[in-house]
Design a protein around this motif. Sequence first.
Motif, PDB file in Angstrom:
ATOM      1  N   MET A 128       0.752  -1.083   0.122  1.00 46.91           N
ATOM      2  CA  MET A 128      -0.059   0.057  -0.049  1.00 46.91           C
ATOM      3  C   MET A 128       0.854   1.196  -0.253  1.00 46.91           C
ATOM      4  O   MET A 128       1.846   1.428   0.881  1.00 46.91           O
ATOM      5  N   LYS A 129       0.548   2.015  -0.830  1.00 43.84           N
ATOM      6  CA  LYS A 129       1.414   3.327  -0.934  1.00 43.84           C
ATOM      7  C   LYS A 129       1.170   4.163   0.100  1.00 43.84           C
ATOM      8  O   LYS A 129      -0.032   4.251   1.045  1.00 43.84           O
TER       9      LYS A 129
ATOM     10  N   SER B  68       2.300   3.997   3.169  1.00 49.54           N
ATOM     11  CA  SER B  68       2.032   2.960   4.212  1.00 49.54           C
ATOM     12  C   SER B  68       2.562   3.608   5.541  1.00 49.54           C
ATOM     13  O   SER B  68       2.207   3.372   6.650  1.00 49.54           O
TER      14      SER B  68
ATOM     15  N   ASP C 130       6.840   1.292   0.825  1.00 44.86           N
ATOM     16  CA  ASP C 130       5.526   0.867   0.486  1.00 44.86           C
ATOM     17  C   ASP C 130       5.561  -0.528  -0.004  1.00 44.86           C
ATOM     18  O   ASP C 130       4.620  -1.423   0.102  1.00 44.86           O
ATOM     19  N   THR C 131       6.234  -0.738  -1.151  1.00 45.80           N
ATOM     20  CA  THR C 131       6.538  -2.011  -1.934  1.00 45.80           C
ATOM     21  C   THR C 131       6.965  -3.200  -0.629  1.00 45.80           C
ATOM     22  O   THR C 131       6.504  -4.053  -0.760  1.00 45.80           O
TER      23      THR C 131
ATOM     24  N   ASN D 161       6.791  -3.023   2.451  1.00 43.86           N
ATOM     25  CA  ASN D 161       5.668  -3.729   3.434  1.00 43.86           C
ATOM     26  C   ASN D 161       4.438  -4.324   2.796  1.00 43.86           C
ATOM     27  O   ASN D 161       3.695  -5.143   3.188  1.00 43.86           O
ATOM     28  N   SER D 162       4.113  -3.965   1.600  1.00 42.79           N
ATOM     29  CA  SER D 162       2.949  -4.636   0.889  1.00 42.79           C
ATOM     30  C   SER D 162       3.396  -6.110   0.653  1.00 42.79           C
ATOM     31  O   SER D 162       2.376  -6.984   0.570  1.00 42.79           O
TER      32      SER D 162
END
Length: 375
Positions: free
Chosen positions: A1-2, A4, A112-113, A115-116
């Motif tokens: 999620m962006k 995050s 973000d990447t 964490n996703s």
Amino acid sequence: MKYSIEIGKIVEGALKHDQVKVLNYTKQLVAKLEEDNEARAANKFNKLLTMQQESTLSAMGAIKENNIPVDGESRTTLADVIYPNENNIEVVLSQGNLEKLNSFILSYKNADTLNSLGLGVSNTLLLYGPPGCGKTKCAYLIAKELQLPLIVARLDSLISSYLGTTAKNIRTLFEFVQKTPCVLFLDEFDAIAKARDDSNELGELKRVVNSLLQNVDAMSSDSLLLAATNHESLLDSAVWRRFDYKLEIELPDIEAIEKMIGLFTNSEQFTIKEKREMAAAFVGLSGADVEEIVKKAMRNSVIYGYEFSKSSVYDELFINKKIIPQNYKDEREIQRKKVRFLRECSDKVFSYAVIANILNISKTSVSKLIAEEDE
């Protein structure tokens, strides 16, 4: 999620009723939305911030200013803040060190990447190595690249003579940095992270290290912690394990030294060949040593009214390396020592012609001096 990191911090602040954290990370979110041309979303959050600020004015003291915490006894601030617009640091590193440092920076930029994918972000970095090699400058560079304020802990305020106060100050500082987007930097890290099995230390140090470990463990994975030390062997083993990245900042290589010489002088002052020759003679020195030698040569040229040249830089290098004993009067022996030093640096780089040009003597004189040395 962006976004995050920002969203996670806002939610965390809201759940803990920490309005300062919510406001600071909302501002950070707005800045990122504007950078990504998400004007509608940025305006929406800006309006919420404006409404909150207006309501705060009518309810005096509802939100405390996010001031730097102070030591309870001396009332001195526990840290200095360097904001991105004030951070104009330039650092030259060897290619290997630069690649490792960029790996840490890219990890956070791609939070973000990561964490996703459930991989998490590497948010702790320990810098170690000889003095003067750029560890502190690396911390400035990371904050500059991430466009975040750098919070530099002040050890003179952090460490207190009062029992228990140092541990309390550490906790206060860690609590502060988690309220705002920033990079926390602990320089001279061994002062508060020394091995607890040191028989010469009192029990207070053990309490300080325990407090440090607890605060690092409690720190959100979205917060950034950097530490630097010249004495990595003194660090407690448990402290080492708390850092995801460990980067040894080594003495600069010849390519890095060449860039430093260009950085510290007018880029057109010396030719590429001259800078490469000087770099060969500077190998084994720290970046701080290189800067000191070059700038001292420049200052002396101004003070004594002579032209700044490569010869004046070499003269300062000879002094730094103690090539010539103090009050030595034998001019020929002095020249012999200089020739010997340059040839030992690299007989390929420092040919007779190059040495003659540096010392302002003839090639024949250089040849005779080397012959005398061989005898």
